[in-house]
Design an enzyme around this catalytic site. Structure first.
Site, mmCIF file in Angstrom:
data_model
loop_
_atom_site.group_PDB
_atom_site.id
_atom_site.type_symbol
_atom_site.label_atom_id
_atom_site.label_comp_id
_atom_site.label_asym_id
_atom_site.label_seq_id
_atom_site.Cartn_x
_atom_site.Cartn_y
_atom_site.Cartn_z
ATOM 1 N N VAL A 40 0.801 -1.225 0.000
ATOM 2 C CA VAL A 40 0.000 0.000 0.000
ATOM 3 C C VAL A 40 0.832 1.273 0.000
ATOM 4 O O VAL A 40 0.276 2.365 -0.066
ATOM 5 C CB VAL A 40 -0.964 0.030 1.205
ATOM 6 C CG1 VAL A 40 -2.032 -1.046 1.065
ATOM 7 C CG2 VAL A 40 -0.212 -0.112 2.523
ATOM 8 N N TYR A 41 2.152 1.164 0.074
ATOM 9 C CA TYR A 41 2.959 2.383 0.057
ATOM 10 C C TYR A 41 2.813 3.092 -1.280
ATOM 11 O O TYR A 41 3.096 2.522 -2.341
ATOM 12 C CB TYR A 41 4.435 2.051 0.296
ATOM 13 C CG TYR A 41 4.790 1.661 1.715
ATOM 14 C CD1 TYR A 41 3.880 1.778 2.760
ATOM 15 C CD2 TYR A 41 6.053 1.169 2.013
ATOM 16 C CE1 TYR A 41 4.212 1.419 4.057
ATOM 17 C CE2 TYR A 41 6.398 0.803 3.309
ATOM 18 C CZ TYR A 41 5.472 0.930 4.321
ATOM 19 O OH TYR A 41 5.825 0.563 5.603
ATOM 20 N N CYS A 42 2.346 4.334 -1.207
ATOM 21 C CA CYS A 42 2.172 5.164 -2.405
ATOM 22 C C CYS A 42 1.364 4.429 -3.472
ATOM 23 O O CYS A 42 1.686 4.467 -4.664
ATOM 24 C CB CYS A 42 3.516 5.624 -2.952
ATOM 25 S SG CYS A 42 4.475 6.598 -1.768
ATOM 26 N N LYS A 68 4.911 -6.163 2.703
ATOM 27 C CA LYS A 68 3.830 -6.414 3.658
ATOM 28 C C LYS A 68 2.498 -6.472 2.928
ATOM 29 O O LYS A 68 2.333 -5.873 1.871
ATOM 30 C CB LYS A 68 3.758 -5.297 4.702
ATOM 31 C CG LYS A 68 5.078 -4.913 5.340
ATOM 32 C CD LYS A 68 4.890 -3.781 6.317
ATOM 33 C CE LYS A 68 6.199 -3.128 6.655
ATOM 34 N NZ LYS A 68 6.712 -2.285 5.559
#
Length: 300
Positions: A40-42, A68
């Site tokens: 989900v990062y960026c 993750k």
């Protein structure tokens, strides 16, 4: 694995391709190996950018790649078997690799039975999509339950790591999480070991215009550590740094790196220059009297 990990939470948004290239190159040149990201990062761009660098800049086998799963793009928790395995496949696609070295459950999902969540971990390792498994942001009882469940039957995948916020400004996990991790033989990977950047001393006289605390999407992330209690800790770190002739960053990082159970703090830098400063601080060993003083001023 290196004693420091490189975090990529802002890659693809605040950190562009050129800056990410400079950071990763500096990290590898300094002997770094662990690179941490998340699906989900960026909105997946962190993994896409890291995947590009694995193809064009650094050999994949020179790194320990950690990612993750368990949070949906709209911010919901979902640690169901279906979502986890689908998310892992998407991560591998974005990264352009056939496996990750460490797959972490990003958060605990109270709506999904833990035993279901852990069957996804077993499946990921059994099929070669992940080599090892860890958790992130788990409470002590959740960590203890997960590690015990996985040890209860031969052939299950052990939980080897727990990624948690840990710094001189965030020591609550020492009450229960650290003892649980030590008892289970789980290594700690502290995130935000520099207190969301506050322990560098950059916020002592205000919020610099070029800092994360001045950006709309990260201001609230930094704000909790700008109060009076944090100020006293930062001043103590600064005093120790002046006495040792090093940076406050080096003092704060050395303190958390050498805490019981810690394997590798995950550091994120806004620029490659900042990262070089972090890497140069890695050799500092704090005298015991300074550790004791910092323990006292930051005592939970």
């Amino acid at each position: 694995m290196s004693r420091l990990g490189l975090g990529t939470m802002t890659w693809g948004q605040d950190t562009g391709a050129d800056e990410a290239t400079a950071q990763l190159t500096a990290f590898v040149d300094a002997g770094g190996t662990l690179v941490d990201t998340a699906d989900v990062y960026c909105e997946g761009d962190s993994e896409r950018l890291l995947g590009h660098l694995l193809r064009e800049v650094v050999h994949r086998d020179d790194l320990v790649i950690a990612t993750k799963s368990a949070i949906t793009p709209d911010g919901r928790y979902d640690a169901s078997r279906r979502h986890l395995l689908s998310s892992l496949d998407d991560s591998l696609d974005r990264l352009g690799i056939d496996h990750v070295d460490l797959w972490q459950l990003h958060t605990y999902d109270p709506a999904t039975p833990l035993e279901e969540t852990l069957t996804a971990v077993d499946e990921a390792v059994r099929t070669g999509r992940a080599r090892y498994a860890g958790v992130s942001n788990y409470a002590a009882w959740q960590l203890a339950t997960a590690t015990t469940w996985q040890r209860a039957w031969p052939g299950r995948t052990p939980i080897v790591s727990a990624q948690m916020e840990y710094s001189l400004l965030s020591r609550d996990l020492e009450r229960e999480v650290v003892p649980a991790a030590l008892d289970a033989g789980v290594g700690l990977l502290p995130w935000s070991p520099l207190g969301r950047g506050v322990l560098t001393g950059k916020y002592r006289t205000g919020i610099p215009a070029d800092s994360r605390g001045a950006t709309p999407h990260l201001a609230e992330f930094v704000r909790p550590y700008l109060g009076e209690q944090s100020r006293r800790i930062v001043e103590s770190v600064t005093t120790a740094a002046e006495g040792l002739g090093v940076s406050p960053l080096a003092v704060a990082l050395s303190w958390v790196r050498d805490q019981p159970g810690v394997v590798a703090p995950i550091v994120g830098a806004r620029t490659s220059g900042q990262l070089l400063g972090i890497l140069q601080a890695e050799d500092l060993i704090l005298p015991q009297e300074i550790r004791d003083a910092l323990d006292d001023v930051s005592d939970i």
